[in-house]
Structure formats: C-alpha cells, structure tokens
Design a protein around this motif. Structure first.
Motif, PDB file in Angstrom:
ATOM      1  N   ARG A 257       0.813  -1.212   0.000  1.00  0.00           N
ATOM      2  CA  ARG A 257       0.000   0.000   0.000  1.00  0.00           C
ATOM      3  C   ARG A 257       0.853   1.271   0.000  1.00  0.00           C
ATOM      4  O   ARG A 257       0.608   2.199  -0.776  1.00  0.00           O
ATOM      5  N   ASP A 258       1.856   1.350   0.864  1.00  0.00           N
ATOM      6  CA  ASP A 258       2.669   2.560   0.962  1.00  0.00           C
ATOM      7  C   ASP A 258       3.736   2.634  -0.122  1.00  0.00           C
ATOM      8  O   ASP A 258       3.952   3.695  -0.714  1.00  0.00           O
ATOM      9  N   LEU A 259       4.409   1.522  -0.352  1.00  0.00           N
ATOM     10  CA  LEU A 259       5.521   1.520  -1.297  1.00  0.00           C
ATOM     11  C   LEU A 259       5.122   1.083  -2.697  1.00  0.00           C
ATOM     12  O   LEU A 259       5.880   1.301  -3.653  1.00  0.00           O
ATOM     13  N   PRO A 312      11.695   0.947   7.598  1.00  0.00           N
ATOM     14  CA  PRO A 312      11.172   2.314   7.418  1.00  0.00           C
ATOM     15  C   PRO A 312      12.036   3.163   6.505  1.00  0.00           C
ATOM     16  O   PRO A 312      11.539   4.095   5.868  1.00  0.00           O
ATOM     17  N   ALA A 313      13.342   2.858   6.406  1.00  0.00           N
ATOM     18  CA  ALA A 313      14.203   3.622   5.506  1.00  0.00           C
ATOM     19  C   ALA A 313      13.776   3.463   4.050  1.00  0.00           C
ATOM     20  O   ALA A 313      14.078   4.326   3.213  1.00  0.00           O
ATOM     21  N   ALA A 314      13.031   2.393   3.728  1.00  0.00           N
ATOM     22  CA  ALA A 314      12.576   2.181   2.353  1.00  0.00           C
ATOM     23  C   ALA A 314      11.627   3.262   1.881  1.00  0.00           C
ATOM     24  O   ALA A 314      11.454   3.461   0.676  1.00  0.00           O
ATOM     25  N   SER A 315      11.005   4.001   2.806  1.00  0.00           N
ATOM     26  CA  SER A 315      10.105   5.085   2.409  1.00  0.00           C
ATOM     27  C   SER A 315      10.872   6.327   1.971  1.00  0.00           C
ATOM     28  O   SER A 315      10.283   7.250   1.393  1.00  0.00           O
ATOM     29  N   LEU A 316      12.188   6.369   2.231  1.00  0.00           N
ATOM     30  CA  LEU A 316      13.002   7.544   1.890  1.00  0.00           C
ATOM     31  C   LEU A 316      13.855   7.330   0.658  1.00  0.00           C
ATOM     32  O   LEU A 316      14.253   8.297   0.004  1.00  0.00           O
ATOM     33  N   GLY A 317      14.173   6.082   0.353  1.00  0.00           N
ATOM     34  CA  GLY A 317      15.079   5.810  -0.752  1.00  0.00           C
ATOM     35  C   GLY A 317      14.480   4.799  -1.704  1.00  0.00           C
ATOM     36  O   GLY A 317      13.253   4.607  -1.720  1.00  0.00           O
ATOM     37  N   PRO A 318      15.313   4.132  -2.484  1.00  0.00           N
ATOM     38  CA  PRO A 318      14.804   3.090  -3.397  1.00  0.00           C
ATOM     39  C   PRO A 318      14.223   1.932  -2.590  1.00  0.00           C
ATOM     40  O   PRO A 318      14.955   1.175  -1.947  1.00  0.00           O
ATOM     41  N   ALA A 319      12.906   1.790  -2.616  1.00  0.00           N
ATOM     42  CA  ALA A 319      12.215   0.888  -1.697  1.00  0.00           C
ATOM     43  C   ALA A 319      12.635  -0.566  -1.880  1.00  0.00           C
ATOM     44  O   ALA A 319      12.983  -1.251  -0.901  1.00  0.00           O
TER      45      ALA A 319
END
Length: 427
Positions: A257-259, A312-319
């Motif tokens: 849903r988010d990524l 959670p870092a996946a929401s800032l960079g290449p997921a």
C-alpha cells in the motif's frame, strides 16, 4: 536411528536415513508455510480489504497459539508416541490450509474463517516445532547437534527460497485462495515423509513419568531457570521478536500500500531472506567453532536488531533495494543466532524433558510476537506505518543488547559443556 555406539565411527548425517527424512520434511514444510503465509496475508489485504490492524491481526493469531500452548505441547511431546504425533499434526495442517480454497470454490472466504485458519495453523505449526526439537537429539546424538541443526536449517531454507516465489507466481496467476492448494499439498508430502521415520521414535527415551501435568510443567521450567545464558537468550529473543513482530505484521501492508511493490517483488524479497538464511547456515558452524555457541549468539544479535531500521528507511530511498538489504542482513544474523541458541538449549536439556523445555522457550519467544503485531497494527492505524516501524526497530535493537549484559559468561553449575564453549573460547 540414533547415534553410533561408543568407539564406532558415526554414520555421516547425509547417509543417516532418519535424518535425511527430516531434511526432506523441512523442505516440504517450509514450502507449505511460505506459500500459506504469503497467500493468507495477501488474501486479507487484497481480497478482504483488511486495514493495517486487521492485517496485523492475521499474523498475531498465527503466533498466539504458540505463545499460549507451547508449554502444554511440550508435555504432550514428552508423553505420547512421537512419530504418531508428528504425522497427525502435519496431516491436520494440510486439511486446515486446504479448507480455504475449498470455501472459496463453493461460496467465498470470510474473515472469520481466515482468522480461524490462522489460529489452527499456528497451533499445529508450533506443536510440530516443539516435537521436532525433541526428536532431533534422539536421531543424531548430542555431539552432532550443531551440524544437524545447521543442516536442517539449510534444508528448510531450500524450501523457503522457492516457496515465496512460487507463492507470488500462484497468487498472481490464480489468486490468493486457490494458491493455498499448493500449501496444502506441501503439508501432505511433509506428513508422508514423517510417516516414513523409524518406529523407534514412538518409544520414549526414558520411562514415562506418572507425575501430574502441572508437576511436569514445573520440572521443565526449572531447567530453563537453572541456565543463566538460556534465560538471557530467551529475554533478548522475546524483545527482538516484539520489535520485529510489529515490523513483520506491517510488512506486507506497508510494502503493497505505501511503497506500491507488486507481488513478484514482495515474493522476491522473501526469497532473498531465504538465501541469507542459507548463508547463515554455512556461517553458523564456523563462527560457533571459532568463538563458541554463546559468543556466536551475542555477536549476531546487534546486526539482527539494527537491520530492522532498513524497513522504514525504504520510504526515503529506493524501496525495493532497501527491503532486499533488510531481508539479507536480518536473515543472515538471525539464522546464526537461532542455530546457536537451539543447540545450546538442546544440550542443556535432559532427554526426558526436551519437549517441555522447547515448549517453554518457544512460548517465551513467541509471546511477544502477537503483542508486537497487534500493537504495531493499532498504532499504525493512528500514527502511520513509518513512525511505528521506526519504534519497532528501536525496540529490536535495544533487546539485542541484552545479550551483552555483564556477568553471564559461563553455564550454570552442572550444566553440560557445549561445542565451542571450552576455556579457549572468547567470552
């Protein structure tokens, strides 16, 4: 079936029929569990339109029976015919999982049935886990437990590498509910392999006790409490599961849903975790041989906890690459930790109490998973996924540091010596 007599050259594990059957069972069972877990989670999110709390509840209900019933499963394992129990549990698992595609074909799957399948499947899975931990020392003997636990983890990982990819393909082609037919078939194969185990496993290792179930439970708990390193490993593992359980409960919902990850990328990430587990299998024996089982457990705790921050870092960079990195780091570190801890536990436990000790340890480790899953789902519904995932990672890392508490470097008086724990092993 069991270890070779004193003075005789032991049969290599790869040529020991009972152990080879256990390896085959691990492959079949891991395929069944991976396909089932992915299909049930996707069925909840995409088919039943579950929100973050409802999606987390599915995972929590899978683990809850293990947290509540594992000690009683341990008493059962120590008192009944072991091979019969192993076969009955896996056959029942095939029927439970197979009920979902059957219901979908005749009228549709509701949340009540999905939650019921999660509960029953969890109870059966963790009863089987306790029984297999009790069976392994009888099959290979104490001197080869580390090698056997590593090999079984490798066999299980072989199934896990293909299981998620197979589940993703089947879900994409058929839908989540029909894909569960593959999970049920894998459990049926597992039951047949366990049925082929030697009948000697039905014989108790010692004369069965006539004590009450309550007295038997207390005896198992006494063994856990008597070993300080085991107590500390249980504490650290429970905390690590609290944090990683919250992250794991949100993982599918967050990734889809988010990524916006498609099913094949989600399945691939699980396959990478399995590949990392295989690397951990190869590393576990070498690391434990060089540092000792206890030190190997401590060394791998910190990277296991720290890896959760990559989610959670996946929401800032290449997921996708970041989630692959998480599965790689976490899978590698946790595998060595699990193999080392399980071996220490089995070596410290008398033959007649393997089931009960395994049950208590499993209950303690699993008890925090549904708590973390439900708390993570509830908080994510209010705060969002990323803040909760950050908090979960912090809890996991903090728990891992418990293994570095000072003053716990030697086994309790009278505890058996373990491979790699001699005077020269680092502490």
């Amino acid at each position: 079936m069991g270890p070779a007599p004193a003075g005789a050259r032991p049969v290599p594990l790869r040529r020991q029929r009972a152990f080879v059957l256990l390896c085959g069972e691990q492959i079949a069972g891991s395929v069944g569990r991976q396909v089932t877990a992915l299909a049930v989670a996707l069925l909840a999110v995409t088919g039943l339109h579950a929100g973050p709390f409802a999606a987390a509840a599915v995972l929590a209900l899978t683990y809850l029976p293990g947290a509540l019933l594992s000690p009683f499963a341990g008493v059962l394992v120590d008192r009944v015919r072991l091979r019969r129990l192993l076969v009955a549990v896996t056959a029942a698992q095939a029927l439970v999982v197979g009920s979902v595609p059957l219901a979908a074909a005749v009228g549709g799957v509701g949340r009540t049935q999905l939650y019921g399948v999660a509960v029953l499947s969890g109870a059966l899975t963790f009863t089987l886990s306790v029984a297999l931990q009790a069976a392994l020392p009888r099959v290979v003997g104490p001197e080869r437990l580390l090698a056997a636990n590593s090999a079984l983890t490798g066999a299980r990982t072989t199934g896990q590498i293909g299981g998620p990819a197979l589940g993703g393909v089947l879900v994409g082609l058929l839908g989540p509910a029909p894909a569960l037919l593959a999970g049920a078939a894998a459990y049926a194969v597992e039951a047949l392999l366990l049925l082929a185990l030697p009948g000697a496993l039905n014989d108790p290792p010692v004369r069965r006790s006539r004590e009450s179930p309550a007295a038997l439970l207390r005896a198992g708990l006494t063994v856990v409490r008597a070993e300080p390193r085991l107590r500390l490993m249980v504490l650290a593992g429970a905390g690590l599961n609290l944090g990683s359980g919250a992250a794991g409960a949100l993982f599918v919902y967050y990734a889809t849903r988010d990524l916006g990850l498609p099913a094949w990328q989600l399945g691939t990430s699980y396959a990478v975790h399995s590949a990392a587990t295989m690397a951990g299998v190869l590393l576990a024996g070498r690391l434990a041989g060089a540092t000792g089982l206890w030190s190997a457990t401590r060394i791998c705790a910190l990277p296991a906890g720290g890896a959760v921050f990559l989610v959670p870092a996946a929401s800032l960079g290449p997921a996708f690459p970041l989630l692959l990195a998480y599965q790689l780091c976490y899978g590698l570190a946790v595998t060595v930790w699990a193999i080392s801890m399980t071996t220490l536990q089995q070596l410290a436990t008398p033959a007649a109490m393997q089931g009960r000790v395994a049950g208590f340890v499993q209950a303690a480790l699993l008890g925090t998973v549904p708590v973390g899953a439900l708390a993570g789902g509830a908080l994510a519904a209010e705060l969002g996924n990323v803040p909760v995932l950050l908090g979960s990672a912090a809890v996991a890392l903090l728990a891992a540091t418990a293994l570095w508490a000072p003053g716990v470097s030697r086994p309790a008086a009278g505890a058996p010596r373990t491979p790699g724990s001699g005077p020269s092993a680092p502490r």
